[in-house]
Design a protein around this motif. Structure first.
Motif, PDB file in Angstrom:
ATOM      1  N   GLY A 150       5.750  -9.640  -3.827  1.00 45.34           N
ATOM      2  CA  GLY A 150       6.602 -10.419  -2.943  1.00 45.34           C
ATOM      3  C   GLY A 150       6.610  -9.939  -1.500  1.00 45.34           C
ATOM      4  N   LEU A 151       5.652  -9.105  -1.128  1.00 48.92           N
ATOM      5  CA  LEU A 151       5.594  -8.582   0.235  1.00 48.92           C
ATOM      6  C   LEU A 151       4.550  -9.330   1.044  1.00 48.92           C
ATOM      7  N   SER A 152       4.897  -9.713   2.279  1.00 52.76           N
ATOM      8  CA  SER A 152       3.965 -10.403   3.174  1.00 52.76           C
ATOM      9  C   SER A 152       3.454  -9.416   4.218  1.00 52.76           C
ATOM     10  N   THR A 153       2.162  -9.133   4.178  1.00 53.64           N
ATOM     11  CA  THR A 153       1.558  -8.185   5.131  1.00 53.64           C
ATOM     12  C   THR A 153       0.612  -8.858   6.108  1.00 53.64           C
ATOM     13  N   GLU A 154       0.277 -10.125   5.861  1.00 52.59           N
ATOM     14  CA  GLU A 154      -0.657 -10.884   6.705  1.00 52.59           C
ATOM     15  C   GLU A 154      -1.999 -10.161   6.852  1.00 52.59           C
ATOM     16  N   TYR A 156      -2.489  -7.170   7.448  1.00 52.32           N
ATOM     17  CA  TYR A 156      -2.447  -6.215   8.562  1.00 52.32           C
ATOM     18  C   TYR A 156      -1.862  -4.862   8.167  1.00 52.32           C
ATOM     19  N   THR A 157      -0.722  -4.870   7.494  1.00 54.48           N
ATOM     20  CA  THR A 157      -0.048  -3.615   7.188  1.00 54.48           C
ATOM     21  C   THR A 157      -0.375  -3.131   5.777  1.00 54.48           C
ATOM     22  N   SER A 158       0.005  -1.897   5.507  1.00 56.76           N
ATOM     23  CA  SER A 158      -0.071  -1.331   4.169  1.00 56.76           C
ATOM     24  C   SER A 158       1.256  -1.623   3.464  1.00 56.76           C
ATOM     25  N   CYS A 159       1.346  -1.256   2.196  1.00 59.58           N
ATOM     26  CA  CYS A 159       2.600  -1.511   1.484  1.00 59.58           C
ATOM     27  C   CYS A 159       2.726  -0.582   0.290  1.00 59.58           C
ATOM     28  N   ARG A 160       3.909  -0.625  -0.315  1.00 63.34           N
ATOM     29  CA  ARG A 160       4.152   0.109  -1.561  1.00 63.34           C
ATOM     30  C   ARG A 160       4.851  -0.809  -2.548  1.00 63.34           C
ATOM     31  N   VAL A 165       0.654   2.451  -4.184  1.00 59.61           N
ATOM     32  CA  VAL A 165       0.646   2.612  -2.731  1.00 59.61           C
ATOM     33  C   VAL A 165      -0.652   1.994  -2.245  1.00 59.61           C
ATOM     34  N   VAL A 166      -0.566   0.968  -1.408  1.00 58.35           N
ATOM     35  CA  VAL A 166      -1.746   0.215  -0.973  1.00 58.35           C
ATOM     36  C   VAL A 166      -1.969   0.469   0.518  1.00 58.35           C
ATOM     37  N   ILE A 167      -3.056   1.153   0.847  1.00 58.84           N
ATOM     38  CA  ILE A 167      -3.406   1.442   2.235  1.00 58.84           C
ATOM     39  C   ILE A 167      -4.431   0.423   2.709  1.00 58.84           C
ATOM     40  N   ASN A 168      -4.117  -0.279   3.782  1.00 58.60           N
ATOM     41  CA  ASN A 168      -5.001  -1.299   4.351  1.00 58.60           C
ATOM     42  C   ASN A 168      -6.174  -0.619   5.058  1.00 58.60           C
ATOM     43  N   LEU A 169      -7.389  -1.001   4.677  1.00 60.55           N
ATOM     44  CA  LEU A 169      -8.598  -0.403   5.241  1.00 60.55           C
ATOM     45  C   LEU A 169      -8.659  -0.517   6.760  1.00 60.55           C
ATOM     46  N   ALA A 170      -8.208  -1.660   7.299  1.00 58.39           N
ATOM     47  CA  ALA A 170      -8.247  -1.867   8.749  1.00 58.39           C
ATOM     48  C   ALA A 170      -7.389  -0.837   9.472  1.00 58.39           C
ATOM     49  N   GLU A 194       4.141   5.495   3.094  1.00 59.16           N
ATOM     50  CA  GLU A 194       4.103   4.681   1.876  1.00 59.16           C
ATOM     51  C   GLU A 194       4.431   5.516   0.638  1.00 59.16           C
ATOM     52  N   VAL A 195       3.979   6.757   0.587  1.00 57.38           N
ATOM     53  CA  VAL A 195       4.346   7.619  -0.532  1.00 57.38           C
ATOM     54  C   VAL A 195       5.843   7.924  -0.474  1.00 57.38           C
TER      55      VAL A 195
END
Length: 245
Positions: A150-154, A156-160, A165-170, A194-195
């Motif tokens: 349910g998180l919107s990152t477009e 661009y961002t990382s999230c948890r 824990v999801v790190i955006n490559l960009a 994120e951790v």
């Protein structure tokens, strides 16, 4: 004879014109397909790599991941043990062992969350043994993974998400505009941020202009007058700002 020469000349000119037309048509056709990539600049925003050559990276990958082999000793002096796994998306162009080594270094630092002396961490290889997994994912994949919670990152961002824990490559390769610190600092920040969520920490605000940014501040969206900071513990004490409602 003159008529034959004129005909021969006209035929030759027509052949030349046709050849030129074919060449122009080919040159103006659509380019060959290339893999989807995004071009950015490492250390973007005034970091140590701000003047480095642009780097290209895939905007999407296979959607499948390769986990790092092996593990680490337990880090920290006391408290519950949190076991984590590290994985990199296939096709992301990143070495999983190198990514794992960076994550390990960050989480084993006494300025990181083990500085509380109330928790310990250890990297493991098996998914069944891990409490959470730290993923390095392309922008498209990271957006999809975050959206599942349910998180919107477009993209661009990382999230948890719980256990993820999801790190955006960009962001891992570029940091963010106007960050004002080396890429290495941003990488440490994003891992700790994120951790930190995985450990139950919430977002915090900048304490004031010129002050270090709390690691739980959303530094990816701007420093709000604070100075980039990658660590939750400074000078042996938990450094934090007011909670963001």
């Amino acid at each position: 004879m003159r008529r034959r020469r004129r005909r021969s000349l006209l035929v030759a000119l027509l052949l030349v014109a046709v050849a030129i037309g074919v060449t122009l048509s080919r040159a103006g056709g659509p380019p060959a397909e290339v893999p989807a990539t995004t071009q950015g600049r490492v250390g973007h925003g005034g970091g140590a790599g701000a003047h480095a050559a642009p780097t290209a990276y895939p905007s999407a990958g296979a959607g499948r991941f390769t986990a790092a082999d092996g593990g680490t000793p337990v880090q920290g002096t006391d408290g519950p043990l949190h076991r984590y796994r590290v994985a990199v998306e296939r096709g992301a162009g990143q070495d999983v062992a190198a990514f794992a080594a960076t994550v390990d270094e960050v989480l084993a630092d006494p300025r990181s969350w083990i500085g509380s002396e109330e928790l310990r961490v250890q990297r493991v290889a098996e998914a069944a043994a891990a409490d959470f997994t730290i993923y390095l994912a392309t922008p498209v994949t990271s957006e999809r993974m975050c959206a599942e919670g349910g998180l919107s990152t477009e993209g661009y961002t990382s999230c948890r998400l719980p256990g993820r824990v999801v790190i955006n490559l960009a962001r891992w390769l570029e940091a963010v505009p106007d960050y004002g610190a080396p890429l290495e600092t941003y990488r440490r920040y994003v891992v700790n941020h994120e951790v930190g969520h995985e450990f139950g920490e919430q977002h915090e605000a900048c304490p004031g202009p010129g002050e270090p940014a709390p690691v739980m501040q959303q530094q990816t969206y701007g420093l709000e007058g604070c100075v980039a900071n990658a660590w939750p513990y400074l000078d042996g004490h938990r450094y934090a700002g007011d909670l963001v409602p």
